[in-house]
Motif scaffolding. Structure first.
Motif, PDB file in Angstrom:
ATOM      1  N   HIS A   1      46.206  91.687 -31.548  1.00  0.00           N
ATOM      2  CA  HIS A   1      47.214  90.874 -32.250  1.00  0.00           C
ATOM      3  C   HIS A   1      48.258  90.359 -31.265  1.00  0.00           C
ATOM      4  O   HIS A   1      48.693  89.211 -31.352  1.00  0.00           O
TER       5      HIS A   1
ATOM      6  N   LEU B   1      40.565  94.139 -40.921  1.00  0.00           N
ATOM      7  CA  LEU B   1      39.853  93.328 -39.930  1.00  0.00           C
ATOM      8  C   LEU B   1      39.447  91.981 -40.542  1.00  0.00           C
ATOM      9  O   LEU B   1      39.199  91.880 -41.751  1.00  0.00           O
TER      10      LEU B   1
ATOM     11  N   LEU C   1      43.624  97.151 -32.182  1.00  0.00           N
ATOM     12  CA  LEU C   1      44.013  96.020 -33.033  1.00  0.00           C
ATOM     13  C   LEU C   1      45.407  95.507 -32.670  1.00  0.00           C
ATOM     14  O   LEU C   1      45.666  94.302 -32.686  1.00  0.00           O
TER      15      LEU C   1
ATOM     16  N   TRP D   1      43.665  88.433 -35.883  1.00  0.00           N
ATOM     17  CA  TRP D   1      43.764  89.878 -35.693  1.00  0.00           C
ATOM     18  C   TRP D   1      45.075  90.369 -36.301  1.00  0.00           C
ATOM     19  O   TRP D   1      46.139  89.805 -36.044  1.00  0.00           O
TER      20      TRP D   1
ATOM     21  N   LEU E   1      35.070  92.816 -32.378  1.00  0.00           N
ATOM     22  CA  LEU E   1      36.066  93.810 -31.983  1.00  0.00           C
ATOM     23  C   LEU E   1      35.654  94.538 -30.712  1.00  0.00           C
ATOM     24  O   LEU E   1      36.430  94.645 -29.755  1.00  0.00           O
TER      25      LEU E   1
ATOM     26  N   ARG F   1      40.467  99.556 -41.225  1.00  0.00           N
ATOM     27  CA  ARG F   1      39.359  98.629 -41.004  1.00  0.00           C
ATOM     28  C   ARG F   1      39.292  97.542 -42.079  1.00  0.00           C
ATOM     29  O   ARG F   1      38.712  96.485 -41.849  1.00  0.00           O
TER      30      ARG F   1
ATOM     31  N   ARG G   1      43.783 101.600 -34.098  1.00  0.00           N
ATOM     32  CA  ARG G   1      45.054 100.914 -34.352  1.00  0.00           C
ATOM     33  C   ARG G   1      45.615 100.323 -33.065  1.00  0.00           C
ATOM     34  O   ARG G   1      46.135  99.211 -33.053  1.00  0.00           O
TER      35      ARG G   1
END
Length: 865
Positions: free
Chosen positions: A696, A745, A692, A703, A755, A742, A689
């Motif tokens: 982002h 994604l 990601l 993303w 990733l 996931r 997390r």
């Protein structure tokens, strides 16, 4: 015989030529004239042609209060050498004094509003004057909007004047179509300001309660003013109760103490306005004496600085007047009373520094009041959302939504917001829609007379000494000889007559709205609920009648006992009764009047009636619910079969096999309340997390945003199918949140495969170790022992962002932090080396770390290898 000498002395006369020109050329004008200039009395007579100058026209003057309407009509009649009811008359609720020769009629804005709904053209009326428009009462704003609509669509020749002493002249001019502003200069006498704050702190007002210590101070200031000044004293207080308490505190003063307010008997009001007969007077007044009225003999004003304004708590279904600090404009208006006839003084019960912090103008009522009556008037006019009405301030959307709910519940409007025939009848009763519903439906249940009696009590709250039992208050009013009882009986007669009119109209006798706003022929649809003409059926007891009618008026306030003196209303608000109340042991109540003290979660019941359960369930039937209720409560899913009346639970039993869709909704509710921490977040899931979230933040789409808010908003997307299998809190904790995340994604674009390239979980350093990168902060962090980076000249990067390197000692403790490794080797390393080499002598500390091979071992171990 016209009293020409008195007319000639009124200063507004100098502005009349400009006012006439403005009306001849534009058909509308804004008249600004100080108090005492004749704005309310001379202008209507001149525009009507009653002073012998100009053609005779019929003029309607709209005043905000009954006392002002009666006084203005009598004053104008006196100027003409006549009695009211001749060429000058008046109409207020429950009283009408006009004749066949009446040319100038003074009405309240509420009466004019009703008249416009019945006769949108105002046939036979040539000029309408909206007086004291600065007070921004809701009825006055609505009347102005309707009149502008009439001028635009039906009668362009109808002339409008907005008149006031202190107002937003430019705003009103724009509203009236860029109408001219005509100003009249008054003969103003100087008014000295005396600041008279309390010597010690007093509690600020809340609700309708004013600190008795402050009222004692106001009484002391009145006594001081009597000692220091000549002439009568006019004291402004926020309400009738405060006037009564200050009157008690002034016992023994060498002056006649009078109270003037909207509830005072007409004889008392007339005596105050007639002037002193003998000796000095102290006039204790609410806001009724701020404008329109001249109180003869007044040379001193004592201003408490307090006023009452309406407030509504939509969430709790409570609305009432509340005590607020008066605005600066109100203060000027009050002070002007002292300088109408001669130089005077105003004693202000606050300090000068505080004066500059007061609001400039009073709050427009449309922004703070219950809008149910306004919304019904707009619907009957043909403009349900009031979007087509010319208003200085638009109605707040939330208040209009709450008003629409009330109107729908009482059958006054249909699903589209259009007025039903029943709603039109209700609008013509001169009552709030809630009370209109109680009168119409209550008449069928308890008889027309009894329904009118109870509604008259609810329309004007009885004095506190009548008690908090509505049925007992009804019996007291019947046998009472006080001013309230006299007004109550007059209102009962009016309401009984209105019911007779409704009976004559039958179920559908009211017809469709026909105002100019009803464009496009949008007719009525739906009956809007029960609407049979009321009759005088079986009345039952006073107690039963009071409870039935009160419950019909305020169904969300029916309340069930939950302890001695404590109740829960259907709205969900707790309510309590005073000690000693005869209602404390009742199993059910219909609460008619309640307020909520500051910082209290429960309401305080001030007037209520006992009801039985059947009456409560019948009156509040729209709030009744029976079915499965699955929700998140007390930290887990609660599933039960429930029957309730609003927030009052009537019966409950647990559900063994609840609807899966409802369970799923409850789990989502729980996630929304408590957050994604309810899920099973392993270390790897938290790391994913964080990675990601970093991508982002740095790269944006595709993303995903994995913040709590974003994850919760897309919970159904990434938590399926796990969510469908869950039944309780423990099931949420067993969900592998990392595996579920996931799913967010960007698999469709193929970016998901990058990733590990863009945000690797670990980075290999020169020593060969693979070190975990922490992505939880603003910048990725790589925490690594210093020796493992020997020979590395540049800072590692992820997604183009340099990591923040935490350089650790051989023991794993922080030694230095850098985002520029090359600079550290040149400038920072020397100091770190000097500090650490003594502590860790078995580890290599070369002078030139860029030229040495990285190692994970001590120097002794390296030699053995």
């Amino acid at each position: 015989m016209i009293r020409s000498d008195a007319l000639d002395q009124l200063p507004v006369r100098t502005a009349l030529p400009a006012l006439r020109r403005a009306l001849d050329e534009h058909g509308a004008a804004v008249l600004c004239a100080p108090p005492g200039t004749g704005k309310t009395t001379l202008v209507p007579l001149v525009l009507a042609g009653l002073t012998g100058d100009g053609p005779v026209r019929r003029v309607v003057v709209a005043e905000p209060r009954r006392i002002a309407a009666r006084a203005a009509a009598r004053r104008m009649a006196w100027l003409l050498g006549e009695r009211a009811g001749g060429r000058v008359g008046f109409t207020v609720r429950g009283e009408r004094l006009v004749g066949p020769d009446t040319v100038v009629e003074v009405v309240t804005t509420g009466v004019l509003l009703q008249r416009l709904q019945r006769d949108q053209e105002l046939s036979g009326t040539d000029v309408v004057i909206i007086d004291e428009c600065h007070e921004r009462h809701l009825d006055a704003d609505t009347v102005a909007a309707f009149l502008l609509d009439v001028r635009a669509t039906l009668r362009p020749g109808l002339r409008l004047v907005a008149a006031s002493a202190t107002t937003d002249a430019e705003g009103w001019a724009r509203l009236l179509g860029d109408a001219p502003v005509v100003e009249a200069r008054g003969v103003s006498y100087p008014v000295e300001t005396v600041w008279a704050p309390p010597s010690s702190a007093t509690r600020p007002p809340h609700g309708t309660r004013v600190d008795p210590v402050f009222l004692a101070h106001v009484a002391a200031v009145v006594r001081r003013a009597l000692a220091e000044r000549d002439g009568d004293v006019l004291c402004f207080l926020p309400g009738v109760g405060e006037a009564g308490r200050v009157a008690g505190l002034l016992a023994g003063v060498d002056a006649e103490v009078l109270q003037v307010h909207g509830r005072a008997p007409a004889g008392v009001q007339d005596a105050v306005l007639a002037g002193p007969v003998r000796g000095r007077r102290v006039v204790l007044s609410t806001s009724v004496a701020e404008s329109s009225l001249t109180v003869p003999g007044v040379r001193v004003v004592v201003d408490s600085g307090l006023a009452r304004e309406p407030r509504v708590d939509h969430a709790r279904g409570l609305s009432a007047l509340t005590t607020v600090r008066a605005s600066r404009a109100t203060g000027r208006q009050r002070a002007g009373r002292a300088g109408r006839e001669a130089p005077g003084a105003v004693y202000r019960c606050w300090d000068e520094a505080e004066d500059g912090r007061l609001a400039a103008f009073p709050s427009p009522e449309i922004k703070v009041a219950d809008l149910a009556a306004f919304a019904l008037q707009a619907a009957c006019w043909g403009d349900p959302d009031a979007s087509g009405l010319a208003l200085l301030d638009p109605p707040p959307a939330g208040a209009m939504g709450a008003a629409r709910e009330v109107l729908t519940a009482v059958g006054a409007v249909d699903a589209a917001g259009r007025a039903t025939p029943r709603g039109v009848r209700m609008s013509r009763l001169g009552l709030h829609p809630r009370l209109g519903r109680a009168l119409l439906d209550g008449a069928e249940e308890v008889g027309g007379r009894r329904a009118a009696e109870v509604v008259a009590l609810l329309g004007e709250e009885p004095p506190r000494e009548y008690g908090d039992d509505l049925a007992a208050a009804l019996r007291t009013a019947r046998r009472g000889g006080d001013a309230y009882a006299a007004r109550w009986r007059q209102e009962v007669r009016r309401l009984s007559s209105a019911l007779e009119g409704a009976r004559g109209g039958g179920r559908g006798g009211a017809g469709a709205p026909s105002g100019p706003g009803a464009r496009g022929g949008g007719g009525l649809s739906g009956a809007g609920g029960p609407g049979a003409a009321p009759g005088d059926g079986p009345g039952g007891t006073d107690d039963a009648a009071a409870g039935t009618v009160a419950a019909l008026a305020f169904p969300e306030r029916v309340a069930r006992a939950r302890g001695e003196g404590a109740f829960l209303m259907a709205s969900g608000t707790g309510a309590g009764l005073r000690e000693g109340s005869p209602l404390r042991r009742a199993p059910w109540l219909a609460v008619a009047v309640a307020d909520r003290p500051a910082h209290s979660a429960s309401a305080r019941v001030r007037l209520a009636a006992v009801v039985d359960e059947d009456t409560a369930l019948s009156a509040a039937d729209r709030l009744r619910f029976a079915g499965e209720e699955v929700r998140w409560a007390d930290g887990d899913v609660v599933a039960r079969a429930v029957e309730r009346l609003g927030a009052i639970e009537l019966s409950v039993r647990p559900l063994r096999d609840p609807d899966p869709a409802l369970v799923r909704g409850a789990l989502l509710e729980g996630l929304g309340r408590e957050g994604t921490g309810l899920l099973g977040w392993s270390r790897d899931a938290r790391a994913l997390r964080a990675r990601l979230g970093f991508l982002h933040r740095v790269l944006g789409a595709p993303w995903p945003d994995v913040s709590d808010g974003a994850l919760l908003s897309r919970a159904q997307e990434w938590l399926e199918p796990e969510l469908s299998r869950a039944r309780r809190r423990a099931d949420l904790a067993r969900i592998d949140a990392g595996q579920a995340v996931r799913r967010l994604l960007p698999w469709a674009t193929g970016e998901a495969g990058r990733l590990d390239e863009l945000a690797p979980e670990r980075i290999e350093v020169p020593s060969g170790s693979r070190i975990r990168v922490e992505y939880g902060g603003e910048q990725p962090v790589l925490a690594v022992k210093l020796q493992e980076l020997f020979g590395l000249g540049e800072t590692p990067r992820v997604a183009g962002v340099p990591v923040l390197v935490h350089l650790l000692s051989p023991a794993g403790r922080p030694a230095a932090v850098t985002a520029d490794l090359a600079s550290f080797w040149r400038e920072g390393y020397r100091a770190v080396r000097a500090e650490l080499r003594g502590r860790y002598p078995r580890h290599p500390w070369p002078e030139d770390p860029a030229s040495v091979k990285a190692t994970r071992s001590t120097s002794a171990r390296s030699r053995r290898e």
